[in-house]
Structures are given as structure tokens and as C-alpha cells.
Design a protein around this motif. Structure first.
Motif, PDB file in Angstrom:
ATOM      1  N   ARG A  77      -8.937   3.704  -7.953  1.00 53.31           N
ATOM      2  CA  ARG A  77     -10.342   2.762  -7.188  1.00 53.31           C
ATOM      3  C   ARG A  77      -8.566   2.994  -6.362  1.00 53.31           C
ATOM      4  O   ARG A  77      -7.866   2.391  -6.513  1.00 53.31           O
ATOM      5  N   VAL A 121      -2.222   3.120   1.143  1.00 52.28           N
ATOM      6  CA  VAL A 121      -3.576   2.754   0.410  1.00 52.28           C
ATOM      7  C   VAL A 121      -2.721   2.588  -0.854  1.00 52.28           C
ATOM      8  O   VAL A 121      -1.685   2.885  -0.754  1.00 52.28           O
ATOM      9  N   LYS A 122      -3.648   1.608  -1.996  1.00 47.84           N
ATOM     10  CA  LYS A 122      -2.815   1.453  -3.066  1.00 47.84           C
ATOM     11  C   LYS A 122      -4.004   2.405  -3.930  1.00 47.84           C
ATOM     12  O   LYS A 122      -5.123   2.462  -4.273  1.00 47.84           O
ATOM     13  N   GLU A 133      -4.910   2.511  -7.803  1.00 47.28           N
ATOM     14  CA  GLU A 133      -5.291   1.992  -9.654  1.00 47.28           C
ATOM     15  C   GLU A 133      -5.996   2.743 -10.092  1.00 47.28           C
ATOM     16  O   GLU A 133      -7.138   3.002 -10.337  1.00 47.28           O
ATOM     17  N   SER A 174      -0.001   0.163  -9.532  1.00 46.72           N
ATOM     18  CA  SER A 174      -0.265   0.838  -8.781  1.00 46.72           C
ATOM     19  C   SER A 174       0.894   2.104  -7.624  1.00 46.72           C
ATOM     20  O   SER A 174       0.917   2.401  -7.057  1.00 46.72           O
ATOM     21  N   THR A 224      -8.066   1.340  -2.268  1.00 47.81           N
ATOM     22  CA  THR A 224      -7.924  -0.112  -1.323  1.00 47.81           C
ATOM     23  C   THR A 224      -6.492   0.604  -0.290  1.00 47.81           C
ATOM     24  O   THR A 224      -5.850   0.788  -0.399  1.00 47.81           O
ATOM     25  N   SER A 225      -7.533  -0.062   1.154  1.00 46.59           N
ATOM     26  CA  SER A 225      -6.272  -0.182   1.678  1.00 46.59           C
ATOM     27  C   SER A 225      -6.676  -1.437   2.779  1.00 46.59           C
ATOM     28  O   SER A 225      -7.048  -1.763   1.964  1.00 46.59           O
ATOM     29  N   ARG A 226      -5.819  -1.472   3.609  1.00 48.76           N
ATOM     30  CA  ARG A 226      -6.338  -3.044   4.734  1.00 48.76           C
ATOM     31  C   ARG A 226      -7.907  -3.181   4.611  1.00 48.76           C
ATOM     32  O   ARG A 226      -8.575  -4.302   5.663  1.00 48.76           O
ATOM     33  N   LEU A 278     -11.887   3.159   3.915  1.00 49.21           N
ATOM     34  CA  LEU A 278     -10.102   3.619   4.234  1.00 49.21           C
ATOM     35  C   LEU A 278      -9.403   3.892   4.920  1.00 49.21           C
ATOM     36  O   LEU A 278      -8.565   2.988   5.760  1.00 49.21           O
ATOM     37  N   GLY A 284     -10.972  -1.434   3.229  1.00 49.97           N
ATOM     38  CA  GLY A 284     -12.149  -1.111   2.629  1.00 49.97           C
ATOM     39  C   GLY A 284     -11.602  -0.878   1.121  1.00 49.97           C
ATOM     40  O   GLY A 284     -10.313  -0.796   0.511  1.00 49.97           O
ATOM     41  N   SER A 285     -12.665  -0.686  -0.066  1.00 56.23           N
ATOM     42  CA  SER A 285     -12.195  -0.336  -1.348  1.00 56.23           C
ATOM     43  C   SER A 285     -13.192   0.888  -2.120  1.00 56.23           C
ATOM     44  O   SER A 285     -14.147   0.648  -1.670  1.00 56.23           O
ATOM     45  N   TYR A 305       0.728  -1.351   0.026  1.00 55.64           N
ATOM     46  CA  TYR A 305       0.131  -0.177   0.043  1.00 55.64           C
ATOM     47  C   TYR A 305       0.843   1.323  -0.088  1.00 55.64           C
ATOM     48  O   TYR A 305       1.363   1.831   0.993  1.00 55.64           O
TER      49      TYR A 305
END
Length: 549
Positions: free
Chosen positions: A474, A530-531, A533, A544, A476-478, A511, A480-481, A423
Motif C-alpha cells: 500500500r 509517500v509511505k 507498507e 513502513s 499512501t501520500s497526504r 498520490l 490518497g492511497s 512519509y
């Protein structure tokens, strides 16, 4: 620590808003005032136009940074090293107010020993701020006759939020910038009546007026006034309530004027907590995301449909007057609460909100001299101990609440979660000018002007991801997204994505990290990993990772 927290414990401004335009230097840290507090922000802009010096500490190039004499683009979560570094220079160069320190404070040697370790070179490496800029700002703040520190959620919404606040107090006391017009520590509250709610005991550990529930004298006073026996046990904070709900220890909740599904960190955990309850009551003026989980919805009235008071950030108690009768089957909040209390066997027979206020004032020393008649034309700032008192514009003029202000040596506390290989982006959150929390989405005009989230992304990152302004990514974290459109801008540094929390369609708090300041239990909204994309309708998402910096 407790002593300093007592000195500044209410979270209120030590000064008045008018002082913004009367000071020599504004040090704005963790506060995007022109968007989150636009009235105060406009005053800051006017002050700068009149010649007031401005220092802005913020990871983003906010509007105030464009007007600043010095913009300190610190790395998120490094406020304590920054403030310690400034104090290191001030002490080393003998610029601190020795008279104030000797007569009005204690604990100086502890502070001195701590900040000794925060050399300009070390702080520059930790914060990303050049050494020469640290020297310039330290000298400017210390040598200005009057200086105001202004902060808000960028300081408090960290796992070390209380320590961040204490560090601002350390800096103000070290230089004697406290206790007079134009000099002080001035947090702007995040919502319109947060100050009043806290003043009136909407905290788990105090009665109105910050009188501790475990103080026998205070408890006896309220037991006599209310005719009931009261517990001496400190209650749960909101994060503790949610955790207890998941564990089955809290069976029911009554939520009034709050939408934790959208506004609290780690929103999926909040949803799980609400789903775990046996019974949920929500008292609201809109069908919120939280209200959708309710077993019973009690329709409240808006500010324009009821009488009462709001207390703002400068401690000013002001009248709110009913402009129209409540619409439909709605009622003022106080009437709903009285009706519920009566059904539960405790009659509340107030005739109107003025009766309630008079009772509160009789039990709250800082409000004792305030009544509806006195604030009919203009509000009064507490403390106001009697009806002959004009109110208090500046706190701590002669002494602090505890007597002497207490310095505390405070070391850096890193964020709970930082970017890593999986992330790699840092997410930070806040507000935008066009919306107020989540309620203004119900305004057709405002929603038409800014109908959706536009996450801010640096051009270098956007180029690497292959996205342009208006396209979707998009995030995304550990936890949610979600999908969001982006605005490509150099106002955020590379490696960061910045989002607001106003949009249920892009619920940013799915997130954010479920980490809290251990003292205040405020969530860490300002730092999460977060990541990001690129999103296409066909589902294609390239690498990402952010570009090498």
C-alpha cells in the motif's frame, strides 16, 4: 527570463531527429527515451554504437544509463544545481565559447555570478554526484565539437520546470552548442501532437503561431479572419480551471481527448472539481475515467478514421490520412466542433480538413508556406514562411527569436514536498514501454502483456518491508492511497518508489502532489512524499520506514 523563454519558447526541438545520429555527444537529462520515446531512443542507441559519447542524468538506472559513458545518478529535483555546477567548471576552466557568448548572447555576467556559488563540492553534496564525475562531464560537454541536450518530462514536471529548461539553454549557449546541425536543445514532446496543438493556439495566452492574445495587432488580425470580437484577457490553465470549478467560478467544461482523472496530479482534487461542475462534455474515443463524470459524451473518431495533420517534436508537420470510415455514430473531431459551433450560432462551413489548415497557415507566419500538397509525400519543419521555402531543420542558426540569447542566473528551487518521518519514501512517476498514456489499456494484446502496475522498489527497501517481486504494497501520500504490486530492482535507489500512471486500478496520480510550476503550470509529477507498507489480505502492515542508508 522572458527573453530566454522566447528564444526556446515553443518547447520544440531546435534540431532534427536525424541529428541524434550526427552529433559527437548526447547529454540526456530527465528523459527515459527508450521507453517513453522509443523511436528517438533507438536512434540514441544506434548513435552510441557508432561511437557517439553519451551522458545520462537520471535518478534511475534506465536502459540508456547502461550504455552511457557517464551516468549521473542525481537526487530528484536537483537538475539546476547539476547544470549550474557544470557551468561553474566550464567557466572556471575557461572552456566556454567566448566568441559565441560575446556575439550571440547577453547577460553572461549575471550567469557567471550565479554559478560561482555552485562549486563542485557543493553540487556533489546537493546532487549526490561525485566531484570527479562533474569535472569529467563538464570537460567532455564543453570540448565536444557538437553536443545535443535531450530532455523531456523529467526536466519539465517540477515546480521549477521552466527554470530547468532555461538552465539547459544556459549550458548550450555558454558552450556555443546551439544553432547548427548536431548541436542544440531538444525536448521530446510527451504526446503525439502536443507540438501541433500548441502551435495552433491550444494555450490560454496565445493565438496560433504563439501570437499573444493581448497583442492588439494579432487580435485585430484574428478578429478580421473570424468575423468576431475577441477578448484580450489571458485564459486559465488546466490547474486554474480545476480550482475555479471547485470554487464555483467555472460552471462548465468541454474536455476533448484528455483524461485528467488519471493523468493530472492530485486526482482526488480533479474528481472533486468535475463533480462541482454544472455541466461537463467529454469528446472521446473510449469510455475514460473522466468520461464517467460527463453529462454528455460526444463520440470522436480515431486517427485512422480522419484526415488532418500532426506536428511532431522536431516541428515537422505531417499528413494523417483516413484509412477507414468512422465506426458507428462517431465523427472526426473537427466535424463535431463545427456542428456544435453551428448550433451555437457561429457557422463553420469547412469542406474538409485541408480548408481548415489553409486558414491556419494564412494566419500563422511559421506555417505560411505549408499546405497539404507540399506535405503529401514528406512533412515540412516550421518555420516555413513561404511556398518556396524548404522548411527549417535547425533553429537559431543566425540569431535567436529575440535577437540575442539571454542568460539568466537561476538558483536551486527545492521540490514542493520531500520525504519526512511520516512519509519517508520519495515517489517519482513516468511511463513504461508497453503502454502509451492510458489509451493502450484498451489493446487486448498490450494489456495481456503488461496488465497491471509493477512499482519499482530497491532491494534494501523490499527486504526491510518483507516483500518480494509480485507482492502487493500500500502506497499512501497526504492526498490518497492505493495498492500496487512491486518489482524489486536496483534500478531505483534506496528510499524511492517509482510508478507509472497507466493503470486505473492503481491510479498513481491520487498520490502526486498538487504543486505546479508557477509559469507553465506543469504539475510536479517527479517528486512526492509517500509511505510504503506491505499489504496482506489479513491487513497486516509492518513498519513502513525505509532502512537506514
Amino acid at each position: 527570463m522572458a527573453g530566454l523563454a522566447t528564444s526556446f519558447g515553443s518547447g520544440a526541438m531546435t534540431n532534427s531527429f536525424a541529428d541524434i545520429e550526427q552529433t559527437d555527444l548526447l547529454f540526456v537529462i530527465g528523459a527515459n527515451a527508450t521507453e517513453a520515446h522509443p523511436v528517438a531512443g533507438a536512434m540514441m542507441m544506434r548513435a552510441v554504437e557508432k561511437g557517439t559519447k553519451l551522458v545520462v542524468a537520471d535518478p534511475r538506472r534506465i536502459e540508456l544509463a547502461d550504455r552511457a559513458d557517464y551516468w549521473l545518478q542525481l537526487k530528484p529535483g536537483t537538475d539546476i544545481p547539476l547544470l549550474n555546477g557544470l557551468m561553474h567548471i566550464i567557466i572556471k576552466e575557461d572552456l566556454y565559447d567566448k566568441k559565441f557568448v560575446a556575439e550571440r548572447t547577453e547577460g553572461f555576467e549575471e550567469l557567471k555570478a550565479t554559478v560561482e556559488n555552485y562549486t563542485p563540492e557543493k553540487v556533489a553534496a546537493m546532487t549526490g554526484i561525485p566531484v570527479e564525475t562533474l569535472y569529467a562531464v563538464a570537460r567532455l560537454y564543453a570540448t565536444s565539437y557538437n553536443a545535443l541536450i535531450c530532455y523531456t518530462l523529467g526536466i519539465t514536471e517540477h515546480v521549477c520546470g521552466v527554470f530547468n529548461v532555461m538552465s539547459t539553454a544556459n549550458l548550450a549557449m555558454l558552450t556555443g552548442h546551439i544553432g547548427r546541425p548536431g548541436s542544440g536543445v531538444n525536448p521530446q514532446r510527451g504526446q503525439n501532437n502536443v507540438q501541433g496543438a500548441c502551435d495552433m493556439g491550444a494555450l490560454p495566452n496565445v493565438y496560433p503561431g504563439y501570437q499573444a492574445v493581448n497583442n492588439p495587432d494579432a487580435r485585430a488580425k484574428f478578429e478580421k479572419a473570424w468575423g468576431v470580437s475577441l477578448s484580450d484577457k489571458v485564459g486559465l490553465t488546466i490547474p486554474d480551471m480545476m480550482e475555479a470549478a471547485v470554487e464555483g467560478k467555472v460552471k462548465a467544461m468541454y474536455i476533448m481527448g484528455e483524461d485528467p482523472v488519471l493523468t493530472d496530479p492530485d486526482a482526488n482534487h480533479i474528481r472533486h472539481a468535475l463533480e462541482s461542475l454544472d455541466f461537463l462534455v467529454v469528446q472521446e474515443i473510449f469510455m475514460t475515467e473522466t468520461a464517467r463524470y460527463a453529462d454528455v459524451i460526444l463520440p470522436g473518431a480515431s486517427f485512422a478514421e480522419k484526415d488532418g495533420t500532426f506536428t511532431n517534436s522536431e516541428r515537422r508537420v505531417q499528413r494523417v490520412r483516413k484509412a477507414i470510415e468512422p465506426i458507428g455514430d462517431t465523427r472526426a473531431d473537427w466535424q463535431i466542433i463545427c456542428a456544435v459551433a453551428g448550433r451555437m450560432g457561429y457557422p463553420m462551413t469547412y469542406g474538409w480538413p485541408g480548408d481548415i489548415f489553409d486558414e491556419m497557415a494564412s494566419l500563422t507566419p511559421s506555417y505560411a508556406g505549408i499546405n497539404y500538397q507540399r506535405i503529401d509525400a514528406c512533412g515540412i519543419q516550421w518555420p516555413c514562411p513561404d511556398c518556396e521555402h524548404p522548411g527549417t531543420c535547425v533553429l537559431h542558426a543566425d540569431k535567436f527569436t529575440r535577437g540575442k540569447g539571454l542568460f539568466k542566473g537561476i538558483d536551486h528551487v527545492p521540490p514542493a514536498e520531500m520525504p519526512d518521518a511520516e512519509y519517508p519514501f520519495l515517489l517519482s512517476t513516468g511511463r513504461i514501454l508497453y503502454h502509451y498514456n492510458i489509451t493502450t489499456r484498451h489493446s487486448a494484446g498490450l494489456d495481456a502483456y503488461r496488465p497491471e502496475e509493477m512499482a519499482q522498489l530497491n532491494p534494501a527497501d523490499a527486504s526491510h518491508l518483507g516483500v518480494a517481486t509480485g507482492e502487493r504494497v500500500r502506497v499512501t501520500s497526504r492526498r490518497g492511497s492505493l495498492l500496487t504490486k512491486v518489482q524489486v530492482t536496483d534500478r531505483v535507489p534506496p528510499g524511492m518508489i517509482w510508478m507509472s500512471f497507466h493503470y486505473k486500478e492503481s491510479p498513481t496520480n491520487v498520490l502526486t502532489v498538487s504543486a505546479f510550476d508557477p509559469i507553465s503550470k506543469t504539475g510536479e509529477y517527479k517528486v512526492a512524499a509517500v509511505k510504503v507498507e506491505r499489504f496482506t489480505e489479513s491487513g497486516g502492515m509492518p513498519d513502513s520506514r525505509p532502512p537506514a542508508l
